[in-house]
Write an enzyme that holds these catalytic residues in place. Structure first.
Site, PDB file in Angstrom:
ATOM      1  N   GLY A   1       0.834  -1.218   0.000  1.00 32.91           N
ATOM      2  CA  GLY A   1       0.000   0.000   0.000  1.00 32.91           C
ATOM      3  C   GLY A   1       0.857   1.252   0.000  1.00 32.91           C
ATOM      4  O   GLY A   1       1.233   1.749   1.060  1.00 32.91           O
TER       5      GLY A   1
ATOM      6  N   SER B   1       0.774   3.953  -3.170  1.00 30.28           N
ATOM      7  CA  SER B   1       0.074   5.036  -3.867  1.00 30.28           C
ATOM      8  C   SER B   1      -1.257   5.375  -3.221  1.00 30.28           C
ATOM      9  O   SER B   1      -1.940   4.512  -2.656  1.00 30.28           O
ATOM     10  CB  SER B   1      -0.177   4.655  -5.325  1.00 30.28           C
TER      11      SER B   1
ATOM     12  N   GLU C   1      12.132  -4.398  -5.042  1.00 28.19           N
ATOM     13  CA  GLU C   1      11.142  -4.436  -6.112  1.00 28.19           C
ATOM     14  C   GLU C   1      11.790  -4.183  -7.464  1.00 28.19           C
ATOM     15  O   GLU C   1      11.376  -4.717  -8.486  1.00 28.19           O
ATOM     16  CB  GLU C   1      10.044  -3.395  -5.845  1.00 28.19           C
TER      17      GLU C   1
END
Lengths: 385, 342
Positions: free
Chosen positions: A135, A137, A252
């Site tokens: 979570g 954006s 990521e």
């Protein structure tokens, strides 16, 4: 040498000693467990949810490979994990369900989590039973993540959460959300943010789908209304959320998924071209292969740095930007090079893959940091301010 | 890298940055023994590996040095210590040849020989064989590249040619130095562009603060990063080839060299265009150093295989593997090379 500029410090990845055996094991696993009925699944690997596949993968020990055995993990090396990941992605295996938990949530809990959090979640992550989403954006916080407004207020025994997350990949499959939340009233920008691990079944949470332009459902909007979480939901240090979340973004951005995910359509194009293509077709294959090979070297170099305990944030950013460009170029170049009479709406595997990819390709340079944000990070790394 | 090899790089840096004329610098390079980098210490070399070779040749490119150092390093490694004792390490490659081999004697012309006029031994591919020719018997027709570096033709009449076995085509081996030179020159031009962007004031601030400029320089840096990584890997593959030619494994590094040279050629587009764009008018002058990099980059991307050549060749090498085997092919090769380097 101290005078010279070199933006990418190259390190050679030493593969695990049993790399060949490991590759063969993973390939055999994939052959036995992958569904090949729809070619589109093969080029959308890490967005395809497949409960059976993920469960089997967990049983085979290919999730949470580097986590310690005391939490159910494999206790394997980063390089072994890398070999498994690239084999899965190259085959187009459906890894969407557990991907984020394996890549980000597990390592983050190991680094910052409490013993309670680790014992509670890591074994399920490793077994392919607990999935996570990220979570970050919000409606007012896209590229400018520091504009996060979702709020955590301290209450007896825990925290009360209010706000909204947007573009949350896989929230509709996930059990957990790792959220970046403003925990200090009146704080601004990078200060006063904390990370919380939120069980999505908690009352007060509403998840709504966002359907993409191709009809796919990856994204969601997630609403939090007076959601109570106990003190164990805080991950790491209160107020250190920004530093923790950006460190997580390196994970990521560092993986092989950023350039391999369109490999399926290149392989299909090569099959279509046959062993003796004409010069123009050979040229297209040659260029795409050169970039594929180069990106793989770059990706392995990033992993080598990560495995030796260094922080490859800048290198990872470079690989993500080039990888996204490449994934988009593969689609463009192959559509441009298909022979006359090729039917994009036809039944061939290549057509099915292309017809999906041409539509979703624009998202490649939006997710996980837009192209412009990534290049801004690179420019900063060059000493431009 | 060992301390001794770091010392080699430090020595090279001093020579390359010293600003001597090409002929004097070449003499300094030879006296420092740099062409013997890959030879074992027992044979008078530095015992360096192919990763070191990449670093050293790249460093020459970083200083816009147009000497055939890469050819000398690889040539000495292929030809052995005789290249030093008999030919003063002055080994170069011919990009192409026309003529005939008759009873071990070559009659014909070698083209595209960088620094042919000051070299002593030239390696050339003639009728599918790689041979070494003593240049003392050649008629030299001097020429130069558009960057002003010597690039000559050599004519031979019944000159004795000695066979020099190579693990891949000489043309592919000739592409290796160009990849490393491009990698270095890209970073050299990038360093100039960053320096200029941080100094040049417009609109009341350094132009490096403008996002449009930052984004372009990031693109250039990424292109340079790609070439550096590809080059390092291609050199390691070449090293694997030389290691394994004596043993049971036969490893032809053409695939890796093709991919890296092609990637390097493509990167030159972004590298030169952005470097010039950022510099504005100053970069277009003879006084300013940028053209020493960019004009060489235009030359090096064409030498030993341009974009078309390597794209088609790599496309053929890839298509032969086919879509079913390509991934296994890539991973098996890189696992083998990495194991060899470890």
């Amino acid at each position: 040498m101290h005078m010279t500029v070199q933006t990418f410090s190259v390190e050679t990845l030493t593969p695990p000693p049993d790399a060949t055996a490991l590759r063969n094991q993973v390939r055999a696993f994939i052959t036995a467990n992958i569904k090949r009925d729809d070619p589109r699944r093969l080029v959308n690997s890490w967005a395809v949810p497949d409960h059976d596949f993920t469960r089997a993968l967990g049983e085979a020990g290919y999730i949470g490979m580097v986590l310690p055995t005391e939490y159910g993990g494999g206790g394997r090396s980063q390089t072994e994990r890398y070999v498994v990941l690239e084999e899965l992605l190259a085959a187009g295996a459906p890894v969407g369900l557990h991907w984020i938990a394996d890549r980000q949530t597990g390592p983050l809990l190991l680094k910052y989590g409490t013993e309670t959090q680790r014992k509670r979640y890591l074994p399920g992550i490793v077994q392919g039973k607990i999935f996570a989403c990220i979570g970050l954006s919000e409606p007012g916080a896209g590229s400018d993540l520091s504009a996060v407004r979702m709020r955590a207020d301290k209450v007896p025994g825990g925290w009360r959460l209010n706000g909204q997350k947007l573009w949350t990949t896989n929230a509709h499959h996930a059990h957990l959300m790792l959220a970046l939340v403003r925990s200090e009233r009146g704080s601004e920008r990078h200060a006063g943010l904390s990370q919380y691990l939120i069980e999505l079944a908690t009352p007060g949470i509403t998840i709504r789908p966002i359907i993409d332009l191709a009809g796919g459902h990856d994204f969601n909007e997630v609403f939090f209304e007076d959601v109570f979480v106990d003190e164990d939901a805080l991950v790491g240090t209160e107020g250190q959320g920004w530093a923790q979340a950006t460190a997580e973004l390196t994970l990521e951005r560092a993986g092989p998924e950023r350039y391999i995910s369109s490999l399926g359509v290149l392989l299909e194009f090569i099959r279509m071209a046959g062993p003796a293509p004409d010069a123009a077709t050979a040229s297209v294959i040659g260029k795409l292969t050169a970039e594929l090979w180069t990106l793989r070297q770059m990706s392995m170099s990033v992993l080598a740095k990560l495995a030796s305990g260094e922080d490859p944030a800048l290198e990872a950013t470079i690989v993500k930007d080039l990888g996204n460009l490449y994934e988009q170029e593969v689609v463009r170049a192959i559509q441009a090079a298909t022979p006359s009479g090729f039917d994009l709406m036809g039944d061939s595997a290549c057509a099915k893959m292309l017809s999906l990819l041409v539509q979703v390709a624009p998202s490649f340079s939006l997710r996980g940091g837009t192209r412009e944000i990534l290049r801004g990070i690179v420019a900063k790394g060059l000493g431009l301010r | 890298m060992s301390t001794e090899r770091q010392m080699v790089l430090d020595t090279a840096e001093r020579i390359f940055a010293g600003g001597a004329t090409p002929e004097t610098m070449w003499q300094q390079v030879i006296e420092a023994g740099l062409p013997a980098l890959l030879l074992p210490e027992a044979d008078g070399g530095f015992g360096g590996d192919w990763g070191d070779a990449f670093s050293l040749i790249r460093l020459a490119g970083y200083h816009a040095v147009g000497l055939p150092l890469g050819e000398a390093i690889i040539g000495v490694a292929l030809f052995g210590s005789e290249a030093i004792s008999a030919f003063d390490s002055r080994v170069v490659f011919a990009e192409s040849a026309s003529g005939t081999l008759d009873g071990g004697n070559f009659t014909g012309i070698l083209h595209g020989v960088a620094s042919g006029r000051t070299a002593r031994l030239v390696l050339a591919s003639i009728a599918g064989q790689t041979v070494g020719l003593d240049i003392s018997g050649a008629i030299v027709t001097p020429g130069e590249t558009l960057a002003g570096d010597p690039c000559d033709s050599l004519e031979f009449r019944a000159a004795p040619a000695s066979l020099c076995p190579v693990p891949t085509s000489l043309f592919a081996l000739g592409a290796l130095p160009r990849i490393a030179q491009i990698a270095g020159a890209m970073d050299g031009a990038l360093a100039l562009a960053i320096g200029h962007a941080n100094e040049r004031q417009q609109f009341g601030k350094p132009i490096g603060k403008l996002q449009a400029v930052q984004q372009n320089l990031a693109v250039m840096a990424e292109a340079a990063a790609a070439v550096n990584c590809a080059g390092q890997a291609a050199f390691q593959a070449a090293g694997q080839a030389l290691v394994s030619t004596g043993g049971a494994v036969k490893f032809d590094p053409e695939f890796e060299i093709a991919a890296a040279k092609l990637r390097a050629n493509i990167a030159v587009d972004a590298g030169t265009a952005i470097a010039h764009q950022v510099h504005g008018g100053i970069g277009f002058t003879q006084d300013y150093a940028l053209h020493r990099f960019t004009r060489r980059l235009y030359v090096w991307r064409a030498e030993f295989g341009n974009e078309r050549f390597w794209a088609e060749r790599l496309g053929v090498l890839t298509a032969v593997q086919g879509g079913d085997k390509l991934w296994a092919y890539l991973t098996a090769r890189s696992d083998l090379v990495a194991m060899g380097a470890a």
